[in-house]
Design a protein around this motif. Structure first.
Motif, PDB file in Angstrom:
ATOM      1  N   UNK A   1       0.846  -1.199   0.000  1.00 24.07           N
ATOM      2  CA  UNK A   1       0.000   0.000   0.000  1.00 24.07           C
ATOM      3  C   UNK A   1       0.878   1.244   0.000  1.00 24.07           C
ATOM      4  N   UNK A   2       0.468   2.232  -0.774  1.00 21.98           N
ATOM      5  CA  UNK A   2       1.155   3.517  -0.864  1.00 21.98           C
ATOM      6  C   UNK A   2       0.116   4.603  -1.112  1.00 21.98           C
ATOM      7  N   UNK A   3       0.449   5.828  -0.749  1.00 20.91           N
ATOM      8  CA  UNK A   3      -0.411   6.971  -1.050  1.00 20.91           C
ATOM      9  C   UNK A   3      -0.012   7.657  -2.354  1.00 20.91           C
ATOM     10  N   UNK A   4       1.083   7.225  -2.969  1.00 17.90           N
ATOM     11  CA  UNK A   4       1.585   7.858  -4.182  1.00 17.90           C
ATOM     12  C   UNK A   4       1.096   7.100  -5.416  1.00 17.90           C
ATOM     13  N   UNK A   5       0.345   7.789  -6.266  1.00 20.67           N
ATOM     14  CA  UNK A   5      -0.139   7.152  -7.481  1.00 20.67           C
ATOM     15  C   UNK A   5       1.008   6.832  -8.440  1.00 20.67           C
TER      16      UNK A   5
ATOM     17  N   UNK B   1       2.622   3.675  -7.287  1.00 25.41           N
ATOM     18  CA  UNK B   1       1.774   2.510  -7.536  1.00 25.41           C
ATOM     19  C   UNK B   1       1.806   2.097  -9.016  1.00 25.41           C
ATOM     20  N   UNK B   2       1.734   3.066  -9.919  1.00 23.95           N
ATOM     21  CA  UNK B   2       1.787   2.750 -11.345  1.00 23.95           C
ATOM     22  C   UNK B   2       3.098   2.063 -11.711  1.00 23.95           C
ATOM     23  N   UNK B   3       4.185   2.589 -11.174  1.00 20.99           N
ATOM     24  CA  UNK B   3       5.507   2.010 -11.457  1.00 20.99           C
ATOM     25  C   UNK B   3       5.601   0.602 -10.890  1.00 20.99           C
TER      26      UNK B   3
ATOM     27  N   UNK C   1      -0.720  -4.262  -5.591  1.00 25.99           N
ATOM     28  CA  UNK C   1      -0.310  -2.916  -5.179  1.00 25.99           C
ATOM     29  C   UNK C   1      -1.541  -2.028  -5.136  1.00 25.99           C
ATOM     30  N   UNK C   2      -1.758  -1.388  -3.987  1.00 23.38           N
ATOM     31  CA  UNK C   2      -2.930  -0.531  -3.818  1.00 23.38           C
ATOM     32  C   UNK C   2      -2.509   0.903  -3.509  1.00 23.38           C
ATOM     33  N   UNK C   3      -3.301   1.854  -4.001  1.00 23.14           N
ATOM     34  CA  UNK C   3      -3.212   3.237  -3.518  1.00 23.14           C
ATOM     35  C   UNK C   3      -4.175   3.313  -2.353  1.00 23.14           C
TER      36      UNK C   3
END
Length: 429
Positions: free
Chosen positions: A224-228, A231-233, A249-251
């Motif tokens: 999980x990350x807050x960075x779009x 996440x795309x990468x 992988x989730x935002x």
């Protein structure tokens, strides 16, 4: 007249009550200060104006990021010499100017800065002023995106192919890439990951930990990350390695993860964003997401506590340009909060010297590809990173900062931890 540097040096020493440890070169090409020392270059009067409007670290940072102030010579040496004025602040040999003398020195500095009425505009790279409650979901998203959504190509240039943005684990003569691989493997071994284990990677970045755990240990990983952009990468890497059946992988905010229990949780370089007031909530949520006997590996930067501190004082440069709302806690506070949440702390390992080596490697990569770094971000952003990483390297080397891996367990009925009797053996997969 070409006397700006001698005047500036004399006035600064009067106000500081200490000799300047570096040379000064002013906008009129004059110089003053210790021969052979690194040179602090005031390229424009505007640099002095920035310091007068915001004395101390923030004024210096604005002048540096804007390019009004530079260093001619070894950056590490210059920062080391300036550390007594910026961070360590030993008692001056002579008392700083007071009263009429101080007012006279300030008037002279104002005259030297030239006619001006309004403060110079802060560089565009400075985070917008923030008011209100820290560490709400929306404010945390803004803070994370300010730092991480700079551009994946820029981060790849600095971090290298591993795309790991945390302290590496070095062997003598090793490379950055090998050291980052070894750090990820150390985390997996401390967590005793096994085939099919569910791993939650909190603050998963560009997916490196998730990929390593799935590839080398057969874990099923949720990152999980807050960075779009991250996440795309990360999702692209997962697809390219054919691991979509093992890695998701989730935002998502860690506070919104509801699909436990997990066998293990890794939190690598994320807890610095949580905030002191939220740390008990963070620890409690992670504890609740683990099954009985589940393990947490918390990899986190720590600061040395001040003997008389009552509240954490943020580093103004870091807060404005690097990690808005970031907070560093002493190691003892972190361990205490994990224990209060119900964890049994089983191992604590300091990697302080390893982070100095990691940061110097990142600075070298940035400097070697400077033109590309500027093209991929901006001149100011590249200067932010160079100053932040070099100063941070010295912070770890001089023990102003530390970084620690804390292994903790949610105890199973009967107190079973599932860990080996000699934990430091950390068996490999």
């Amino acid at each position: 007249m070409t006397d700006a540097a001698p005047r500036l040096a004399a006035l600064a020493e009067t106000l500081l009550g200490a000799p300047l440890p570096v040379r000064i070169r002013a906008w009129d090409a004059s110089e003053a200060g210790p021969p052979g020392a690194p040179v602090l270059v005031f390229r424009h009067r505007r640099a002095l104006r920035r310091l007068l409007w915001k004395p101390g670290e923030l004024g210096l940072a604005r002048a540096w990021v804007a390019g009004d102030l530079t260093i001619d010579g070894d950056l590490y040496e210059a920062l080391g010499l300036l550390s007594g004025l910026l961070w360590e602040r030993p008692k001056p040999a002579t008392a700083p100017a007071r009263g009429a003398v101080r007012r006279a020195a300030l008037r002279d500095l104002l005259a030297l800065a030239g006619p001006w009425l309004l403060p110079p505009r802060p560089p565009a790279e400075e985070a917008p002023h923030r008011s209100g409650t820290q560490h709400t979901r929306s404010r945390d998203r803004q803070a994370i995106r300010h730092h991480y959504d700079v551009g994946n190509e820029f981060y790849q240039l600095v971090l290298g192919p591993s795309m790991v943005y945390s302290c590496a684990f070095w062997q003598p003569g090793g490379t950055l890439e090998q050291a980052q691989h070894d750090k990820l493997d150390l985390v997996c071994r401390k967590l005793a990951l096994a085939e099919g284990d569910r791993l939650l990677d909190v603050g998963c970045g560009w997916g490196s930990m998730a990929l390593h755990a799935a590839r080398a240990y057969g874990a099923k990983v949720t990152g999980v990350t807050l960075s779009r952009e991250q996440a795309l990468y990360a999702r692209k890497r997962v697809a390219e390695e054919g691991l979509a059946d093992r890695v998701e992988i989730r935002v998502q905010d860690y506070r919104d993860v509801k699909d436990g229990p997990y066998d293990a949780i890794s939190s690598i370089g994320m807890a610095e964003h949580v905030g002191t007031d939220r740390y008990r909530e963070y620890a409690g949520l992670l504890h609740a997401l683990l099954r009985p006997g589940g393990r947490l590996l918390n990899h986190q930067i720590a600061r040395r506590p001040e003997p008389d501190e009552t509240a954490y004082r943020a580093d103004r440069f870091i807060d404005a340009y690097v990690f808005p709302d970031g907070e560093l806690s002493p190691l003892g506070s972190t361990v205490g909060e994990l224990e209060r949440a119900g964890f049994e702390v089983r191992d604590v390992e300091s990697l302080r010297e390893h982070y100095g080596l990691t940061l110097r490697a990142w600075v070298s990569r940035l400097e070697e590809a400077w033109e590309d770094a500027v093209r991929l971000s901006s001149p100011g952003r590249a200067r932010v990173w160079r100053l932040y990483m070099a100063a941070s390297a010295l912070g770890f080397e001089h023990a102003r900062l530390g970084v620690n891996q804390v292994l903790a367990v949610r105890a199973a009925p009967g107190g079973t931890s599932g860990l080996p009797l000699r934990t430091r053996t950390w068996p490999a997969a």
